[in-house]
Design an enzyme around this catalytic site. Structure first.
Site, PDB file in Angstrom:
ATOM      1  N   ASN A 266      46.131  44.887  29.075  1.00 19.52           N
ATOM      2  CA  ASN A 266      45.431  43.667  28.617  1.00 19.52           C
ATOM      3  C   ASN A 266      44.297  44.024  27.666  1.00 19.52           C
ATOM      4  OD1 ASN A 266      46.454  41.037  29.789  1.00 19.52           O
ATOM      5  ND2 ASN A 266      46.474  42.375  31.589  1.00 19.52           N
TER       6      ASN A 266
ATOM      7  N   MET B 131      39.053  46.735  39.346  1.00 21.52           N
ATOM      8  CA  MET B 131      39.372  46.679  40.769  1.00 21.52           C
ATOM      9  C   MET B 131      38.160  46.637  41.703  1.00 21.52           C
ATOM     10  SD  MET B 131      42.514  46.250  40.593  1.00 21.52           S
ATOM     11  CE  MET B 131      43.123  46.417  42.270  1.00 21.52           C
ATOM     12  N   ARG B 132      37.018  46.215  41.205  1.00 25.17           N
ATOM     13  CA  ARG B 132      35.854  46.059  42.080  1.00 25.17           C
ATOM     14  C   ARG B 132      35.518  44.584  42.181  1.00 25.17           C
ATOM     15  NH1 ARG B 132      36.424  50.100  44.594  1.00 25.17           N
ATOM     16  NH2 ARG B 132      34.536  49.496  45.705  1.00 25.17           N
TER      17      ARG B 132
ATOM     18  N   LEU C 247      32.951  41.737  42.326  1.00 28.11           N
ATOM     19  CA  LEU C 247      31.565  41.606  41.870  1.00 28.11           C
ATOM     20  C   LEU C 247      30.788  40.670  42.795  1.00 28.11           C
ATOM     21  CD1 LEU C 247      32.539  41.359  38.120  1.00 28.11           C
ATOM     22  CD2 LEU C 247      31.269  43.260  39.171  1.00 28.11           C
TER      23      LEU C 247
ATOM     24  N   HIS D 110      44.457  36.771  36.002  1.00 26.21           N
ATOM     25  CA  HIS D 110      45.129  36.983  37.285  1.00 26.21           C
ATOM     26  C   HIS D 110      46.618  36.683  37.099  1.00 26.21           C
ATOM     27  CE1 HIS D 110      45.562  37.283  41.611  1.00 26.21           C
ATOM     28  NE2 HIS D 110      46.312  36.201  41.554  1.00 26.21           N
TER      29      HIS D 110
ATOM     30  N   ASP E 257      39.139  35.189  42.549  1.00 26.34           N
ATOM     31  CA  ASP E 257      40.183  34.438  41.828  1.00 26.34           C
ATOM     32  C   ASP E 257      39.935  32.922  41.824  1.00 26.34           C
ATOM     33  OD1 ASP E 257      41.453  36.856  41.230  1.00 26.34           O
ATOM     34  OD2 ASP E 257      42.592  36.819  43.082  1.00 26.34           O
TER      35      ASP E 257
HETATM   36  C1  GRF Z   1      47.155  42.621  35.271  1.00 26.77           C
HETATM   37  O1  GRF Z   1      48.352  42.200  35.850  1.00 26.77           O
HETATM   38  C2  GRF Z   1      46.054  41.616  35.546  1.00 26.77           C
HETATM   39  O2  GRF Z   1      46.511  40.318  35.622  1.00 26.77           O
HETATM   40  C3  GRF Z   1      45.538  42.062  36.889  1.00 26.77           C
HETATM   41  O3  GRF Z   1      45.588  43.464  36.847  1.00 26.77           O
HETATM   42  C4  GRF Z   1      46.598  43.875  35.934  1.00 26.77           C
HETATM   43  C5  GRF Z   1      45.948  44.787  34.935  1.00 26.77           C
HETATM   44  O4  GRF Z   1      46.880  45.378  34.078  1.00 26.77           O
HETATM   45  N1  GRF Z   1      44.226  41.516  37.138  1.00 26.77           N
HETATM   46  P1  GRF Z   1      46.395  46.194  32.821  1.00 26.77           P
HETATM   47  O5  GRF Z   1      45.437  47.274  33.309  1.00 26.77           O
HETATM   48  O6  GRF Z   1      45.723  45.242  31.877  1.00 26.77           O
HETATM   49  O7  GRF Z   1      47.635  46.791  32.219  1.00 26.77           O
END
Ligand code: GRF
Length: 216
Positions: free
Chosen positions: A16, A92-93, A95, A111, A147
């Site tokens: 992303n 992955m944290r 907040l 998400h 989320d």
């Molecule tokens: C994605 O599926 C996003 O929706 C989720 O974590 C994943 C991250 O993928 N929150 P990347 O690191 O952007 O490839």
């Protein structure tokens, strides 16, 4: 006109992030990725930032005794980089309300489900277990609850016969890469307003919903 300065927070592969970098490569784009911060030293996304010549920092939560110090450090790096908008992209944290309030309506997340359904982890496996026929992705403003928050852009993808969590994830990810740049573009153009916890898109010439044709 000055471009909106975007800070992207990652922990992993950063596809992303790549989509946001690719969108800002267009000189006419109203936003640019100005800073990448990773919570993991070995995140693949850091190489993507380097390849694009974008400043990156590693802020490892393990280096701090408490969340407070970790988040204060994130906050200082973002302010130091004169960041206008923070994008969580596989960060992955969780907040705390302190950070979320400090960046209120300037902090967005992507998400891989159609929120408010299927919040949390293992999204695609839970979608398949539920028998839902459609899934998708959501870009939303961040609130203190995980989320949660006003929805900016969504996209819908069908669940196909024989799907596994991986095949569904790949289909949804393709949509994520279109939705995240779209949301940032709309915000950078000043067309996104939050009112009563709902997003209003001003002068909507592009839809803020994307649907892919299951047959095409
Ligand atoms: C994605 O599926 C996003 O929706 C989720 O974590 C994943 C991250 O993928 N929150 P990347 O690191 O952007 O490839």
């Amino acid at each position: 006109m000055a471009r909106l300065r975007v800070g992207v927070l990652i922990s992993g592969r950063g596809t992303n992030l790549q989509a946001l970098i690719d969108a800002s490569a267009d000189p006419a784009a109203p936003a640019e990725v100005a800073l990448v911060i990773s919570s993991q030293g070995d995140a693949q996304g850091l190489a993507r930032a380097r390849a694009a010549g974008i400043r990156s920092e590693i802020i490892n939560y393990r280096a701090f005794n408490a969340k407070q110090g970790f988040e204060a450090s994130l906050d200082a790096a973002l302010r130091g980089g004169r960041i206008d908008l923070v994008c969580l992209a596989g960060f992955m944290r969780i907040l705390t309300p302190w950070f979320v309030e400090r960046w209120r309506d300037r902090l967005i997340n992507i998400h891989p489900s159609l929120l408010p359904a299927f919040k949390g982890l293992d999204t695609h496996a839970r979608v398949l277990d539920s028998g839902a026929r459609f899934s998708g992705c959501t870009v939303h403003f961040v609130r203190a609850e995980m989320d949660e928050g006003p929805i900016i852009v969504q996209a819908v993808a069908p669940v196909m016969p024989g799907d596994t969590p991986d095949t569904l994830a790949a289909r949804v990810l393709g949509l994520e890469h279109r939705c995240y740049p779209l949301a940032v573009h709309l915000i950078a153009e000043g067309r996104v307003r939050v009112q009563n916890e709902r997003v209003e898109i001003l002068n909507a010439t592009v839809a803020n919903a994307i649907m892919i044709n299951p047959l095409g």
